[in-house]
Design an enzyme around this catalytic site. Sequence first.
Site, PDB file in Angstrom:
ATOM      1  N   ARG A  91       0.835  -1.209   0.000  1.00  0.00           N
ATOM      2  CA  ARG A  91       0.000   0.000   0.000  1.00  0.00           C
ATOM      3  C   ARG A  91       0.871   1.261   0.000  1.00  0.00           C
ATOM      4  O   ARG A  91       0.554   2.250  -0.630  1.00  0.00           O
ATOM      5  CB  ARG A  91      -0.883  -0.020   1.255  1.00  0.00           C
ATOM      6  CG  ARG A  91      -2.035   0.957   1.235  1.00  0.00           C
ATOM      7  CD  ARG A  91      -2.816   0.981   2.572  1.00  0.00           C
ATOM      8  NE  ARG A  91      -2.811  -0.255   3.302  1.00  0.00           N
ATOM      9  CZ  ARG A  91      -3.795  -1.156   3.277  1.00  0.00           C
ATOM     10  NH1 ARG A  91      -4.857  -0.966   2.545  1.00  0.00           N
ATOM     11  NH2 ARG A  91      -3.707  -2.254   4.008  1.00  0.00           N
ATOM     12  N   TYR A  92       1.976   1.224   0.755  1.00  0.00           N
ATOM     13  CA  TYR A  92       2.885   2.368   0.861  1.00  0.00           C
ATOM     14  C   TYR A  92       4.193   1.991   0.161  1.00  0.00           C
ATOM     15  O   TYR A  92       4.586   0.826   0.156  1.00  0.00           O
ATOM     16  CB  TYR A  92       3.189   2.680   2.331  1.00  0.00           C
ATOM     17  CG  TYR A  92       1.965   2.894   3.185  1.00  0.00           C
ATOM     18  CD1 TYR A  92       1.320   4.120   3.229  1.00  0.00           C
ATOM     19  CD2 TYR A  92       1.460   1.854   3.960  1.00  0.00           C
ATOM     20  CE1 TYR A  92       0.206   4.318   4.023  1.00  0.00           C
ATOM     21  CE2 TYR A  92       0.342   2.040   4.752  1.00  0.00           C
ATOM     22  CZ  TYR A  92      -0.279   3.269   4.784  1.00  0.00           C
ATOM     23  OH  TYR A  92      -1.380   3.444   5.564  1.00  0.00           O
ATOM     24  N   ARG A  95       7.183  -0.151   2.239  1.00  0.00           N
ATOM     25  CA  ARG A  95       6.922  -1.321   3.084  1.00  0.00           C
ATOM     26  C   ARG A  95       5.795  -2.173   2.523  1.00  0.00           C
ATOM     27  O   ARG A  95       4.925  -1.671   1.817  1.00  0.00           O
ATOM     28  CB  ARG A  95       6.588  -0.889   4.513  1.00  0.00           C
ATOM     29  CG  ARG A  95       5.437   0.104   4.623  1.00  0.00           C
ATOM     30  CD  ARG A  95       5.610   0.899   5.922  1.00  0.00           C
ATOM     31  NE  ARG A  95       4.529   1.825   6.186  1.00  0.00           N
ATOM     32  CZ  ARG A  95       4.460   3.070   5.704  1.00  0.00           C
ATOM     33  NH1 ARG A  95       5.387   3.514   4.879  1.00  0.00           N
ATOM     34  NH2 ARG A  95       3.466   3.860   6.026  1.00  0.00           N
ATOM     35  N   CYS A 104      -5.124 -17.499  14.133  1.00  0.00           N
ATOM     36  CA  CYS A 104      -4.728 -16.773  15.345  1.00  0.00           C
ATOM     37  C   CYS A 104      -4.949 -17.677  16.561  1.00  0.00           C
ATOM     38  O   CYS A 104      -5.810 -18.556  16.521  1.00  0.00           O
ATOM     39  CB  CYS A 104      -5.567 -15.513  15.525  1.00  0.00           C
ATOM     40  SG  CYS A 104      -5.489 -14.389  14.124  1.00  0.00           S
ATOM     41  N   CYS A 108     -10.412 -12.111  17.930  1.00  0.00           N
ATOM     42  CA  CYS A 108     -10.958 -10.897  18.526  1.00  0.00           C
ATOM     43  C   CYS A 108     -12.317 -10.619  17.863  1.00  0.00           C
ATOM     44  O   CYS A 108     -12.416 -10.701  16.635  1.00  0.00           O
ATOM     45  CB  CYS A 108     -10.001  -9.732  18.289  1.00  0.00           C
ATOM     46  SG  CYS A 108      -8.289 -10.151  18.708  1.00  0.00           S
ATOM     47  N   CYS A 111     -12.279  -8.017  15.024  1.00  0.00           N
ATOM     48  CA  CYS A 111     -11.166  -8.140  14.069  1.00  0.00           C
ATOM     49  C   CYS A 111     -11.507  -7.520  12.708  1.00  0.00           C
ATOM     50  O   CYS A 111     -12.545  -7.809  12.128  1.00  0.00           O
ATOM     51  CB  CYS A 111     -10.821  -9.611  13.879  1.00  0.00           C
ATOM     52  SG  CYS A 111      -9.562  -9.863  12.604  1.00  0.00           S
ATOM     53  N   ARG A 113      -9.980  -8.225  10.008  1.00  0.00           N
ATOM     54  CA  ARG A 113      -9.836  -9.233   8.942  1.00  0.00           C
ATOM     55  C   ARG A 113     -10.680 -10.466   9.271  1.00  0.00           C
ATOM     56  O   ARG A 113     -10.319 -11.590   8.921  1.00  0.00           O
ATOM     57  CB  ARG A 113      -8.364  -9.624   8.763  1.00  0.00           C
ATOM     58  CG  ARG A 113      -7.500  -8.470   8.275  1.00  0.00           C
ATOM     59  CD  ARG A 113      -6.222  -8.950   7.584  1.00  0.00           C
ATOM     60  NE  ARG A 113      -5.471  -7.797   7.098  1.00  0.00           N
ATOM     61  CZ  ARG A 113      -4.345  -7.350   7.653  1.00  0.00           C
ATOM     62  NH1 ARG A 113      -3.826  -7.962   8.690  1.00  0.00           N
ATOM     63  NH2 ARG A 113      -3.735  -6.281   7.160  1.00  0.00           N
ATOM     64  N   ASP A 274     -12.263  -0.380  12.860  1.00  0.00           N
ATOM     65  CA  ASP A 274     -12.586  -0.427  11.428  1.00  0.00           C
ATOM     66  C   ASP A 274     -14.031  -0.862  11.210  1.00  0.00           C
ATOM     67  O   ASP A 274     -14.678  -1.396  12.105  1.00  0.00           O
ATOM     68  CB  ASP A 274     -11.627  -1.400  10.726  1.00  0.00           C
ATOM     69  CG  ASP A 274     -10.204  -0.901  10.753  1.00  0.00           C
ATOM     70  OD1 ASP A 274      -9.987   0.269  10.379  1.00  0.00           O
ATOM     71  OD2 ASP A 274      -9.308  -1.657  11.163  1.00  0.00           O
ATOM     72  N   ASP A 311      -7.855   3.971   9.610  1.00  0.00           N
ATOM     73  CA  ASP A 311      -7.561   3.410   8.287  1.00  0.00           C
ATOM     74  C   ASP A 311      -8.694   3.820   7.372  1.00  0.00           C
ATOM     75  O   ASP A 311      -9.854   3.458   7.611  1.00  0.00           O
ATOM     76  CB  ASP A 311      -7.453   1.883   8.365  1.00  0.00           C
ATOM     77  CG  ASP A 311      -6.012   1.436   8.480  1.00  0.00           C
ATOM     78  OD1 ASP A 311      -5.276   1.551   7.483  1.00  0.00           O
ATOM     79  OD2 ASP A 311      -5.634   1.003   9.584  1.00  0.00           O
ATOM     80  N   LYS A 318      -3.544   5.092   6.219  1.00  0.00           N
ATOM     81  CA  LYS A 318      -3.860   5.603   7.556  1.00  0.00           C
ATOM     82  C   LYS A 318      -3.897   7.126   7.562  1.00  0.00           C
ATOM     83  O   LYS A 318      -3.113   7.767   6.849  1.00  0.00           O
ATOM     84  CB  LYS A 318      -2.809   5.132   8.557  1.00  0.00           C
ATOM     85  CG  LYS A 318      -2.836   3.635   8.801  1.00  0.00           C
ATOM     86  CD  LYS A 318      -1.761   3.236   9.788  1.00  0.00           C
ATOM     87  CE  LYS A 318      -1.923   1.772  10.181  1.00  0.00           C
ATOM     88  NZ  LYS A 318      -1.799   0.863   9.015  1.00  0.00           N
TER      89      LYS A 318
HETATM   90  S1  SF4 Z   1      -7.257  -8.674  15.435  1.00  0.00           S
HETATM   91 FE1  SF4 Z   1      -7.783 -10.355  13.990  1.00  0.00          FE
HETATM   92  S2  SF4 Z   1      -5.818 -10.918  13.067  1.00  0.00           S
HETATM   93 FE2  SF4 Z   1      -5.358  -9.785  14.954  1.00  0.00          FE
HETATM   94  S3  SF4 Z   1      -5.176 -11.374  16.570  1.00  0.00           S
HETATM   95 FE3  SF4 Z   1      -7.283 -10.604  16.611  1.00  0.00          FE
HETATM   96  S4  SF4 Z   1      -8.384 -12.078  15.310  1.00  0.00           S
HETATM   97 FE4  SF4 Z   1      -6.215 -12.316  14.801  1.00  0.00          FE
END
Ligand code: SF4
Length: 350
Positions: A91-92, A95, A104, A108, A111, A113, A274, A311, A318
């Site tokens: 994206r940048y 990097r 994972c 979360c 999350c 993603r 997000d 974001d 960002k």
């Molecule tokens: S935010 Fe998403 S990618 Fe990051 S640890 Fe939690 S579940 Fe996994």
Amino acid sequence: MTAGRPIRTARELVDAGLVAPAAEEAVARVTSRYAVAISPTIADLIDRQDTGDPIARQFVPDIAELTQTPEERADPIGDGAHSPVSGIVHRYPDRVLLKAVHVCPVYCRFCFRREMVGPQGLGTITPAELDAAITYIAEHSEIWEVILTGGDPFVLSPRRLHEIMERLGAIDHVKIVRFHTRVPVVEPGRVDAELVQALKASGKTTYVALHANHPRELTPEARAASARLIDAGIVMVSQSVLLKGVNDDAAVLAELMRAFVETRIKPYYLHHPDLAPGTSHFRLTIEEGQALVAALRGRVSGLCQPTYILDIPGGHGKAVVGASTIAAEGGGCYTVTDFRGNEHAYPPSG
Ligand code: SF4
């Protein structure tokens, strides 16, 4: 280290006392839609007597996740728009993200993603995809930093991490390798001497960005795991998400940032949540976020100040969204607001 395996199903959540039996069926609808994993360390950290426990709120599925608002989207930060080869987000200019794994140790509930991670997600990059990703990095001499994210790269075995570091280590223009992880908090025993050694490559500087959102996550075990990384010469920074019902309180944020600094982890990013599907119950307004960040500035040392960022949906990168403390008045004059909210002329009139 807490022994055992993660909690993943509605029945296991009930058995662990994390979901009421009457809610099992409703929660099962969430677990069939989004991945769930609560590591034994995190399960132990949850206060079952507190219905608003900030640790539970981050990891125990909630029926509110089935409510999707019109502005929410499967790829909220627009990774897909910048993915030239599988596993790479560029994206940048200087990097890239290298998404080696979409698994994972915990999932979360907020999350960004969440449509890509988990047992039904994109899995681990294949050897051929990894070859193509490394070739892409090698062929782009402007890439100074490679950020391993995912998923959580620390779920990879030390052998695989070492192999990736060796291959990145052979690319001259890559100087920095950064890992984004929650493992030191959610599975601190995994950060052993073998893992730490695997993160290092001759001539490269390794950074680890630790994701934690509430001061109770910085347990003595999490601090000791971080110390093992830092004592080996790895630099650590933090990243947190501003979350309603978890850390949307100036005192909690101050305690979190101080806990990072005490652990030798420099506060780096505080993310505005997000627009991930089914996460509206976590989102506060930008104005509420700016007020919290302003309160933090008056409350704790400059070492404890993260950068509050958003974001931009669509893959535009960002943007810093901290409240502005200076306003142009014309003629080279400004009004500056101090940490108490008082305004001053700059330069002073007399
Ligand atoms: S935010 Fe998403 S990618 Fe990051 S640890 Fe939690 S579940 Fe996994």
